[in-house]
Motif scaffolding. Sequence first.
Motif, mmCIF file in Angstrom:
data_model
loop_
_atom_site.group_PDB
_atom_site.id
_atom_site.type_symbol
_atom_site.label_atom_id
_atom_site.label_comp_id
_atom_site.label_asym_id
_atom_site.label_seq_id
_atom_site.Cartn_x
_atom_site.Cartn_y
_atom_site.Cartn_z
ATOM 1 N N PHE A 241 0.626 -1.049 0.023
ATOM 2 C CA PHE A 241 -0.231 -0.403 0.143
ATOM 3 C C PHE A 241 0.751 1.289 -0.071
ATOM 4 O O PHE A 241 1.625 1.489 0.981
ATOM 5 C CB PHE A 241 -1.138 0.046 0.832
ATOM 6 N N ALA A 242 1.115 1.651 -1.473
ATOM 7 C CA ALA A 242 1.714 3.124 -1.628
ATOM 8 C C ALA A 242 1.621 4.298 -1.650
ATOM 9 O O ALA A 242 0.294 4.598 -1.063
ATOM 10 C CB ALA A 242 2.756 2.272 -2.404
ATOM 11 N N ILE A 273 1.690 -3.443 -6.236
ATOM 12 C CA ILE A 273 1.563 -1.792 -5.557
ATOM 13 C C ILE A 273 0.590 -1.666 -5.744
ATOM 14 O O ILE A 273 -0.184 -0.620 -7.308
ATOM 15 C CB ILE A 273 2.861 -1.793 -6.161
ATOM 16 N N LEU A 274 -0.266 -1.045 -4.725
ATOM 17 C CA LEU A 274 -1.308 -0.640 -4.389
ATOM 18 C C LEU A 274 -1.851 0.564 -4.020
ATOM 19 O O LEU A 274 -1.569 0.999 -2.697
ATOM 20 C CB LEU A 274 -2.429 -1.453 -4.113
ATOM 21 N N PRO A 275 -0.789 1.978 -4.849
ATOM 22 C CA PRO A 275 -1.428 3.519 -3.937
ATOM 23 C C PRO A 275 -3.014 4.301 -3.415
ATOM 24 O O PRO A 275 -3.946 3.542 -3.973
ATOM 25 C CB PRO A 275 -1.217 4.438 -5.169
ATOM 26 N N HIS A 366 -2.663 12.145 2.139
ATOM 27 C CA HIS A 366 -2.561 11.359 1.223
ATOM 28 C C HIS A 366 -3.058 11.653 -0.250
ATOM 29 O O HIS A 366 -2.981 13.729 -0.593
ATOM 30 C CB HIS A 366 -3.700 9.950 1.429
ATOM 31 N N TRP A 367 -2.642 11.233 -1.625
ATOM 32 C CA TRP A 367 -2.411 11.426 -3.048
ATOM 33 C C TRP A 367 -4.174 11.844 -3.087
ATOM 34 O O TRP A 367 -4.974 11.100 -2.487
ATOM 35 C CB TRP A 367 -2.608 10.593 -3.887
ATOM 36 N N ASP A 390 -0.651 -0.728 -9.235
ATOM 37 C CA ASP A 390 -1.287 -2.291 -9.867
ATOM 38 C C ASP A 390 -2.954 -1.846 -9.760
ATOM 39 O O ASP A 390 -3.138 -3.007 -10.308
ATOM 40 C CB ASP A 390 -0.652 -3.690 -9.617
ATOM 41 N N GLY A 391 -3.145 -1.185 -8.592
ATOM 42 C CA GLY A 391 -4.610 -0.923 -8.601
ATOM 43 C C GLY A 391 -4.210 0.549 -7.344
ATOM 44 O O GLY A 391 -3.092 0.798 -7.324
ATOM 45 N N PHE A 392 -4.981 0.162 -6.822
ATOM 46 C CA PHE A 392 -5.240 1.455 -6.193
ATOM 47 C C PHE A 392 -6.401 1.051 -4.634
ATOM 48 O O PHE A 392 -7.327 0.503 -4.055
ATOM 49 C CB PHE A 392 -5.984 2.478 -6.796
ATOM 50 N N ASN A 393 -6.266 1.117 -3.573
ATOM 51 C CA ASN A 393 -6.400 1.551 -2.113
ATOM 52 C C ASN A 393 -7.735 3.157 -1.807
ATOM 53 O O ASN A 393 -7.315 4.257 -2.064
ATOM 54 C CB ASN A 393 -5.491 0.810 -1.363
#
Lengths: 453, 453
Positions: A241-242, A273-275, A366-367, A390-393
């Motif tokens: 969780f980036a 990798i899921l920001p 956060h973004w 690769d995806g998002f939280n």
Amino acid sequence: MAKRKDKIKLGAFLLFTGHHVAAWRHPNASVGTEFDNYVELAKLAEAAKFDTIFLADGVAARIKDVEAASRKAHSGVYPFEPITLLSALSSVTRNIGLIATASTSYSDPYNLARQFGSLDRLSGGRAGWNLVTSADPDAAFNFGHETQILHSDRYERAEEFADVVLGLWDSWEDDAFLRDRASGRYFDPAKLHRLNHSGRHFKVRGPLNIPRSPQGRPVVVQAGASEPGKELAARTAEAIFAAQITLEEATGFYADVKGRLTKYGRSHDDLKILPGIFPVVARTRSEAEEKFEALQELIQPEVGLNLISQLSGVDLRDYPLDGPVPENPPATNAGKSRQALVLDLARRENLTIRQLYLRIAGARGHWQVVGTPDDIADQLEERFENYGADGFNIMSPIMPGGLSDFIELVVPELRRRGLFRHEYEGTTLRENLGLKHPENSRATGKSGAVAAE
Amino acid sequence: MAKRKDKIKLGAFLLFTGHHVAAWRHPNASVGTEFDNYVELAKLAEAAKFDTIFLADGVAARIKDVEAASRKAHSGVYPFEPITLLSALSSVTRNIGLIATASTSYSDPYNLARQFGSLDRLSGGRAGWNLVTSADPDAAFNFGHETQILHSDRYERAEEFADVVLGLWDSWEDDAFLRDRASGRYFDPAKLHRLNHSGRHFKVRGPLNIPRSPQGRPVVVQAGASEPGKELAARTAEAIFAAQITLEEATGFYADVKGRLTKYGRSHDDLKILPGIFPVVARTRSEAEEKFEALQELIQPEVGLNLISQLSGVDLRDYPLDGPVPENPPATNAGKSRQALVLDLARRENLTIRQLYLRIAGARGHWQVVGTPDDIADQLEERFENYGADGFNIMSPIMPGGLSDFIELVVPELRRRGLFRHEYEGTTLRENLGLKHPENSRATGKSGAVAAE
């Protein structure tokens, strides 16, 4: 650039009442502290085919400044502990992954391996463990320490902790339990493996007293972005969780971490990798901005000033809120790692004290993307296609409305663009995230002979 | 003797596949290792208005004699860990109490207080913690120790552990969380209390980062029958799962423990004593005996000999099963505390080796009653009316059949005699067990002023 063949993974980062610091004061936000509130959110996310729900955690209330803490919903006091909450949710959901945060600094590896193993079995193979080392200085005082544990010591312990937990999860081979009534053999002794770990921090004999799960073992997740954090993730994690803000930071982080995989014999696809993203979405831009402003207006000065103090280490409580940030404000005892960053921002943009805390308080660093469904989908697509994610939280500003807005407005647009699934690919979290079933590292392929030692 | 005015409390001691050592081999027993099996048992017990379901636990597989272990279902390897399992069951049940076993020797008090507090909140006030000190010598090796922890050291730690947990559960007063949107006050700082515990084993600042539950805090349960165990129970426990066999032993234990309550300022009703019973019930006595014999015949010699070795410390593996117990059999490394008891039984009744293990193996040393519904009800009534018990923890020989037999045959007879409820009295475990709502020990009655330190 060629379109990526895989699809975006989506996680719902559940935080009661919502991620905006003042969400709890908003009339549309649920108080969110009842179990039924979490059931509603989990079912919303599952109906939308999200990969996971995700729960943060800490093991201390953050009440040093009790006046500011008492004006926030999120002072480290959670309505439920994550492992128990996800266990309760496992029996009212079917497909969605269940990721809980737990600390390597303040847990025991045998108990943690067992509880996550149990959650993984209860849910039919949907559990994930978000490994954290607990940076919160207050946590140490609840676990016998006189001072915070140093970052380097926390990561040294975390490395060994992860090895012990992964080893314990391989105590029994997938087919160790025969339960053969006729022969009277309940398990095959050759498929049982003791760990016999002896290291600097832990001495653990094993075996773990719980069988393997349908997905082999829980998915290991991490969040740390420090040098030792990235190295530990490259060696052991299957999702990150980036927290990078810009596209450039995100693609840099992505390439950096994925580039470390080969030296551990792992491939590009073994780690997702899921920001995190804090989306404020509405049908028009002005409506989205109004939504955001309505939340911003609810931020209390005590809370904003406390956040400035936490981030920058300066105490601005004695200055007029709508006046300038002073040249040499008094220091507090809090950390000063981002002091220059925060004060430079105020000077560069000539912000008042109130404007400063509004800039940093809402999404808590956060973004943040405020806009139409197209705006949000554009941002996600850009970051995904450029290998920044690769995806998002999804960190919804208020709950449950923020999550249902994202699902009603953004998810259909992602599907229209071919970027998000219509149906779950499998029944386990690994299958949905596109991760391999982990082979048991101790398996010998033999049966019958005693291999217990 | 006047009839007691209160009613019998009933717990369902859930153990996958059943409590008989060979239950797993019986064609009518469920393998019992799936979550759905536990859902079925919990719903059965709840429909019958049982007070609680109860889960035992250990933190080590018992595989020293791996040949014998591999022939048993119960070698310390559980399908699920109890706190996670009860959390999952909390969302598919409404009234029944949920009691999990957890160790004071191999857990951390902050994490344990938080997880049980969370289960208590998830279930709307139905949680109980069965406090054990883990006598199993193998457990120590999974938690960094070189040898087992001494009994006295375990109890010293348990005393302090209980104080810390009970203190942490009083971190917040019942009405501490205001969540007042208009004033912006989320909690009342005067209703927050730090623990600031500093003792020989633990140093814990607090507060616990979870609010109180609808029943104030989880019910504390204990099982130990040693002198320090009884003293700890008299001081802190609200229920005891006792293990006395005869009526005389049971009434003696009951009077002993209840007699210790006054010195801790507690009354007779503040602690419920619930012995375990292993009932084999059928409509006729011969049918009940046949049921029992069918289970006994499934006991494998390796398992029986291992149990003799564990209880008596002698190794009879090299002697003919149907011959006499030898005069001076070789000793094993196992404990010898019950050596004389077991060997005397064999000599007094002139038992063969096989007859000896059959006598001690089936119910694994628990109070066993084989008979008609009237026989069982007579035994329970006698023990209850003579103050040998406030209720019973039902250890069904096989699952789910043994539990459904008890519910279909014995429960109606208990109701006919006016000894068992028709409906739940309340919604929390405390209300159903007839326990008081615990006042918060830290409450001052004040509000508004800061009491965080």
